[in-house]
Each structure stands twice: as structure tokens, then as C-alpha cells.
Design a protein around this motif. Structure first.
Motif, PDB file in Angstrom:
ATOM      1  N   GLY A   1       0.789  -1.220   0.000  1.00  0.00           N
ATOM      2  CA  GLY A   1       0.000   0.000   0.000  1.00  0.00           C
ATOM      3  C   GLY A   1       0.820   1.268   0.000  1.00  0.00           C
ATOM      4  O   GLY A   1       0.373   2.298   0.519  1.00  0.00           O
ATOM      5  N   ILE A   2       2.029   1.216  -0.574  1.00  0.00           N
ATOM      6  CA  ILE A   2       2.806   2.446  -0.676  1.00  0.00           C
ATOM      7  C   ILE A   2       2.119   3.403  -1.653  1.00  0.00           C
ATOM      8  O   ILE A   2       1.270   2.999  -2.467  1.00  0.00           O
ATOM      9  CB  ILE A   2       4.246   2.179  -1.130  1.00  0.00           C
ATOM     10  CG1 ILE A   2       4.268   1.658  -2.573  1.00  0.00           C
ATOM     11  CG2 ILE A   2       4.962   1.236  -0.193  1.00  0.00           C
ATOM     12  CD1 ILE A   2       5.594   1.868  -3.250  1.00  0.00           C
ATOM     13  N   ILE A   3       2.518   4.658  -1.574  1.00  0.00           N
ATOM     14  CA  ILE A   3       1.957   5.691  -2.439  1.00  0.00           C
ATOM     15  C   ILE A   3       3.101   6.233  -3.299  1.00  0.00           C
ATOM     16  O   ILE A   3       3.913   7.031  -2.826  1.00  0.00           O
ATOM     17  CB  ILE A   3       1.316   6.812  -1.611  1.00  0.00           C
ATOM     18  CG1 ILE A   3       0.210   6.229  -0.722  1.00  0.00           C
ATOM     19  CG2 ILE A   3       0.768   7.910  -2.512  1.00  0.00           C
ATOM     20  CD1 ILE A   3      -0.349   7.200   0.279  1.00  0.00           C
ATOM     21  N   PRO A   4       3.224   5.785  -4.550  1.00  0.00           N
ATOM     22  CA  PRO A   4       4.331   6.247  -5.392  1.00  0.00           C
ATOM     23  C   PRO A   4       4.143   7.707  -5.795  1.00  0.00           C
ATOM     24  O   PRO A   4       3.029   8.149  -6.096  1.00  0.00           O
ATOM     25  CB  PRO A   4       4.255   5.331  -6.613  1.00  0.00           C
ATOM     26  CG  PRO A   4       3.322   4.226  -6.241  1.00  0.00           C
ATOM     27  CD  PRO A   4       2.391   4.800  -5.228  1.00  0.00           C
ATOM     28  N   VAL A   5       5.243   8.454  -5.790  1.00  0.00           N
ATOM     29  CA  VAL A   5       5.194   9.846  -6.224  1.00  0.00           C
ATOM     30  C   VAL A   5       6.225  10.055  -7.317  1.00  0.00           C
ATOM     31  O   VAL A   5       7.374   9.637  -7.194  1.00  0.00           O
ATOM     32  CB  VAL A   5       5.439  10.814  -5.037  1.00  0.00           C
ATOM     33  CG1 VAL A   5       6.760  10.527  -4.342  1.00  0.00           C
ATOM     34  CG2 VAL A   5       5.393  12.259  -5.505  1.00  0.00           C
ATOM     35  N   ASP A   6       5.775  10.661  -8.408  1.00  0.00           N
ATOM     36  CA  ASP A   6       6.644  10.990  -9.540  1.00  0.00           C
ATOM     37  C   ASP A   6       6.785  12.507  -9.575  1.00  0.00           C
ATOM     38  O   ASP A   6       5.862  13.220  -9.979  1.00  0.00           O
ATOM     39  CB  ASP A   6       6.023  10.475 -10.839  1.00  0.00           C
ATOM     40  CG  ASP A   6       6.896  10.736 -12.056  1.00  0.00           C
ATOM     41  OD1 ASP A   6       7.941  11.402 -11.902  1.00  0.00           O
ATOM     42  OD2 ASP A   6       6.526  10.290 -13.155  1.00  0.00           O
ATOM     43  N   ARG A   7       7.937  13.008  -9.134  1.00  0.00           N
ATOM     44  CA  ARG A   7       8.115  14.451  -8.995  1.00  0.00           C
ATOM     45  C   ARG A   7       8.102  15.184 -10.329  1.00  0.00           C
ATOM     46  O   ARG A   7       7.900  16.388 -10.381  1.00  0.00           O
ATOM     47  CB  ARG A   7       9.429  14.734  -8.263  1.00  0.00           C
ATOM     48  CG  ARG A   7       9.440  14.222  -6.836  1.00  0.00           C
ATOM     49  CD  ARG A   7      10.818  14.371  -6.219  1.00  0.00           C
ATOM     50  NE  ARG A   7      10.905  13.683  -4.930  1.00  0.00           N
ATOM     51  CZ  ARG A   7      12.037  13.377  -4.333  1.00  0.00           C
ATOM     52  NH1 ARG A   7      13.184  13.694  -4.900  1.00  0.00           N
ATOM     53  NH2 ARG A   7      12.044  12.756  -3.172  1.00  0.00           N
ATOM     54  N   LYS A   8       8.314  14.451 -11.428  1.00  0.00           N
ATOM     55  CA  LYS A   8       8.343  15.095 -12.737  1.00  0.00           C
ATOM     56  C   LYS A   8       7.102  14.766 -13.561  1.00  0.00           C
ATOM     57  O   LYS A   8       7.037  15.095 -14.739  1.00  0.00           O
ATOM     58  CB  LYS A   8       9.596  14.654 -13.496  1.00  0.00           C
ATOM     59  CG  LYS A   8      10.898  15.036 -12.797  1.00  0.00           C
ATOM     60  CD  LYS A   8      12.106  14.568 -13.583  1.00  0.00           C
ATOM     61  CE  LYS A   8      13.409  14.928 -12.891  1.00  0.00           C
ATOM     62  NZ  LYS A   8      14.597  14.448 -13.635  1.00  0.00           N
ATOM     63  N   GLY A   9       6.122  14.125 -12.924  1.00  0.00           N
ATOM     64  CA  GLY A   9       4.968  13.647 -13.675  1.00  0.00           C
ATOM     65  C   GLY A   9       3.822  14.620 -13.820  1.00  0.00           C
ATOM     66  O   GLY A   9       2.834  14.326 -14.491  1.00  0.00           O
ATOM     67  N   GLY A  10       3.898  15.781 -13.169  1.00  0.00           N
ATOM     68  CA  GLY A  10       2.870  16.788 -13.314  1.00  0.00           C
ATOM     69  C   GLY A  10       1.542  16.391 -12.698  1.00  0.00           C
ATOM     70  O   GLY A  10       1.455  15.614 -11.739  1.00  0.00           O
ATOM     71  N   ALA A  11       0.452  16.929 -13.280  1.00  0.00           N
ATOM     72  CA  ALA A  11      -0.879  16.742 -12.726  1.00  0.00           C
ATOM     73  C   ALA A  11      -1.312  15.278 -12.745  1.00  0.00           C
ATOM     74  O   ALA A  11      -1.982  14.804 -11.823  1.00  0.00           O
ATOM     75  CB  ALA A  11      -1.889  17.597 -13.497  1.00  0.00           C
ATOM     76  N   ALA A  12      -0.957  14.547 -13.795  1.00  0.00           N
ATOM     77  CA  ALA A  12      -1.359  13.141 -13.877  1.00  0.00           C
ATOM     78  C   ALA A  12      -0.730  12.333 -12.750  1.00  0.00           C
ATOM     79  O   ALA A  12      -1.378  11.467 -12.150  1.00  0.00           O
ATOM     80  CB  ALA A  12      -0.953  12.566 -15.238  1.00  0.00           C
ATOM     81  N   ALA A  13       0.531  12.617 -12.442  1.00  0.00           N
ATOM     82  CA  ALA A  13       1.207  11.915 -11.357  1.00  0.00           C
ATOM     83  C   ALA A  13       0.563  12.237 -10.023  1.00  0.00           C
ATOM     84  O   ALA A  13       0.411  11.356  -9.160  1.00  0.00           O
ATOM     85  CB  ALA A  13       2.686  12.280 -11.335  1.00  0.00           C
ATOM     86  N   LEU A  14       0.170  13.493  -9.837  1.00  0.00           N
ATOM     87  CA  LEU A  14      -0.500  13.881  -8.595  1.00  0.00           C
ATOM     88  C   LEU A  14      -1.828  13.156  -8.442  1.00  0.00           C
ATOM     89  O   LEU A  14      -2.174  12.688  -7.351  1.00  0.00           O
ATOM     90  CB  LEU A  14      -0.721  15.398  -8.562  1.00  0.00           C
ATOM     91  CG  LEU A  14      -1.448  15.938  -7.325  1.00  0.00           C
ATOM     92  CD1 LEU A  14      -0.686  15.602  -6.049  1.00  0.00           C
ATOM     93  CD2 LEU A  14      -1.651  17.451  -7.445  1.00  0.00           C
ATOM     94  N   ARG A  15      -2.568  13.012  -9.548  1.00  0.00           N
ATOM     95  CA  ARG A  15      -3.853  12.296  -9.478  1.00  0.00           C
ATOM     96  C   ARG A  15      -3.642  10.833  -9.096  1.00  0.00           C
ATOM     97  O   ARG A  15      -4.416  10.271  -8.312  1.00  0.00           O
ATOM     98  CB  ARG A  15      -4.586  12.409 -10.817  1.00  0.00           C
ATOM     99  CG  ARG A  15      -5.183  13.788 -11.085  1.00  0.00           C
ATOM    100  CD  ARG A  15      -6.162  13.752 -12.239  1.00  0.00           C
ATOM    101  NE  ARG A  15      -5.501  13.414 -13.509  1.00  0.00           N
ATOM    102  CZ  ARG A  15      -4.983  14.316 -14.333  1.00  0.00           C
ATOM    103  NH1 ARG A  15      -5.018  15.609 -14.015  1.00  0.00           N
ATOM    104  NH2 ARG A  15      -4.417  13.948 -15.463  1.00  0.00           N
ATOM    105  N   ARG A  16      -2.601  10.195  -9.640  1.00  0.00           N
ATOM    106  CA  ARG A  16      -2.310   8.804  -9.277  1.00  0.00           C
ATOM    107  C   ARG A  16      -1.947   8.693  -7.797  1.00  0.00           C
ATOM    108  O   ARG A  16      -2.365   7.757  -7.102  1.00  0.00           O
ATOM    109  CB  ARG A  16      -1.176   8.256 -10.153  1.00  0.00           C
ATOM    110  CG  ARG A  16      -1.568   7.997 -11.592  1.00  0.00           C
ATOM    111  CD  ARG A  16      -0.509   7.177 -12.311  1.00  0.00           C
ATOM    112  NE  ARG A  16       0.756   7.906 -12.428  1.00  0.00           N
ATOM    113  CZ  ARG A  16       1.065   8.693 -13.457  1.00  0.00           C
ATOM    114  NH1 ARG A  16       0.207   8.862 -14.462  1.00  0.00           N
ATOM    115  NH2 ARG A  16       2.240   9.305 -13.501  1.00  0.00           N
ATOM    116  N   MET A  17      -1.161   9.641  -7.310  1.00  0.00           N
ATOM    117  CA  MET A  17      -0.783   9.641  -5.909  1.00  0.00           C
ATOM    118  C   MET A  17      -2.006   9.801  -5.016  1.00  0.00           C
ATOM    119  O   MET A  17      -2.155   9.118  -3.999  1.00  0.00           O
ATOM    120  CB  MET A  17       0.220  10.769  -5.642  1.00  0.00           C
ATOM    121  CG  MET A  17       0.723  10.822  -4.202  1.00  0.00           C
ATOM    122  SD  MET A  17       2.054  12.043  -3.961  1.00  0.00           S
ATOM    123  CE  MET A  17       1.149  13.570  -4.218  1.00  0.00           C
TER     124      MET A  17
END
Length: 230
Positions: free
Chosen positions: A113-129
Motif C-alpha cells: 500500500g505504498i503511495i508512489p510519487v513521480d516528482r516530474k509527472g505533473g498533474a497526472a502523477a498527482l492524481r495517481r498519488m
């Protein structure tokens, strides 16, 4: 003596870690709770090895939260990344996407249940997080984040990464800042560890809904409270 202590720690802890990883794969096939049990067993093994071989123990000040909250902690060493698994109730940990993408291990970590964060992924990465964080909240788990984004040496106080503000604004949860001083005895770039007590201080809870600048300033000050001295 400290070099010998550290060698003994490595000789016992890392083979135990390999065993935990081996057990985690079948546990992941069973379900999340099975992975969490294996992970907690590994964290207890780490605590035992740190105490008996290194002479490193933690002292907790304040009260760890239970249930829905964002726990924002200082990050100075590997010690707290494992110790917090025992101090919190099944925390869902925000970590770099690169770690979650490691073949095999990444799959087990996602099952935990970790929460991956992609610092360069923009808005889409934030939505996944945020989707991953909402799953954890539905399970009654706190969200664990190191808002500075990386380990820092004692005395360093970098600004918070923007992912923290995004989580805080979108999840509507209170924040519990955590100050700690593990870097004094567990240096980030040194193999040799020093015996001593790591203070883990749970600071005053901040309510949801604060303006971004206000909550970031409050969290930054709180997680660095042990850096400022008496």
C-alpha cells in the motif's frame, strides 16, 4: 568498536531482510494484510538489531496519531523509515516512483500500500498519488510522508516538496509533524553508526484547510524543532 558493532548489525540485519523479502512474495499473493504482517516482522527485526548490535534505540515524545492523518516527518537516515512502521498504525508511505518500479520488489511494495510519487509527472502523477492515498484512507491508515523529499544531514532545513501541499489540500486531513534527530548517530553517508538515543517527537496536530503558505511554514518549523536546540 563502533565499526565492529556496525559490521555485526549488517551481518545479521541484511540476511534477515533477504528472508523477509522472500516471505513477502507469497504473502503478497495472499493479500495486503499478509504483506503488512511480514513488513512489521521485518521492522521489529530491525529494531532488535539496532538496539543489540548498534546500541541505537528510539525515544518517543508526544502521541502518534491513529487513523486518518498525514504524518510529515524529518528524514535524516534509514532508521526512521523502518522505525515509523512500528510507531504508526499500518502507515501508507509516500515514496519515489523509481522504488515502486523495481521489478518484483515494487509489486510487493504496492501490495503493501505504498503511495508512489513521480516528482516530474505533473498533474497526472498527482492524481495517481491521490488515488493511492484515498485507498489507504478508506482502510483507516495514516499517510506517511517525508516532505523534504530526501535524507538531509543534521542542520540542513531544505524547503518542502510540492507533493506535500497537494496531498494536504486534496485529502482534507490533519497533519502531524514529526521532528527527529537520527542523523547525529546514523549518518546518511557513513557506514559506521554510533550508539545513542534517537528522539522521535510528534508535534502538535495541524488542522485541515489551512492556506498553503501557512501549513508549509508550520510543518517546516515543527519538523526542524530539534535542529534549533533548547
Amino acid at each position: 568498536m563502533n565499526t565492529l558493532r556496525t559490521l555485526l548489525f549488517a551481518l545479521f540485519f541484511y540476511p534477515g531482510t533477504a528472508g523477509a523479502v522472500f516471505l513477502a512474495f507469497p504473502a503478497a499473493l495472499v493479500g495486503r494484510e499478509a504483506v503488512i504482517r511480514v513488513t512489521h516482522g521485518w521492522a521489529r527485526w530491525h529494531r532488535w538489531c539496532a538496539a543489540w548490535f548498534l546500541g541505537v534505540r528510539s525515544r518517543v515524545e508526544g502521541s502518534p496519531p491513529r487513523g486518518g492523518a498525514i504524518v510529515a516527518a524529518k528524514h535524516q537516515s534509514m532508521f526512521e523509515t523502518i522505525e515509523m512502521l512500528l510507531l504508526l498504525d499500518r502507515p501508507a508511505i509516500v515514496m519515489k516512483r523509481e522504488l515502486a518500479d523495481i521489478p518484483g520488489w515494487g509489486w510487493v511494495a504496492r501490495r503493501y500500500g505504498i503511495i508512489p510519487v513521480d516528482r516530474k509527472g505533473g498533474a497526472a502523477a498527482l492524481r495517481r498519488m491521490l488515488r493511492a492515498a484515498q485507498v489507504a484512507i478508506a482502510e483507516g491508515r495514516p499517510i506517511m510522508i517525508f516532505p523534504e523529499g530526501t535524507r538531509v544531514a543534521p542542520g540542513e532545513r531544505p524547503p518542502l516538496q510540492p507533493g506535500f501541499a497537494g496531498l494536504y489540500r486534496s485529502l482534507g486531513l490533519p497533519v502531524v509533524p514529526v521532528a527527529l534527530d537520527s542523523g547525529r548517530i546514523w549518518p546518511r553517508h557513513s557506514f559506521v553508526k554510533q550508539p545513542g538515543i534517537v528522539t522521535v517527537r510528534f508535534e502538535e496536530t495541524l488542522p485541515p484547510g489551512l492556506p498553503r503558505a501557512e501549513v508549509e511554514a508550520a510543518v517546516h518549523k515543527a519538523i526542524n524543532a530539534l535542529e534549533y536546540g533548547p
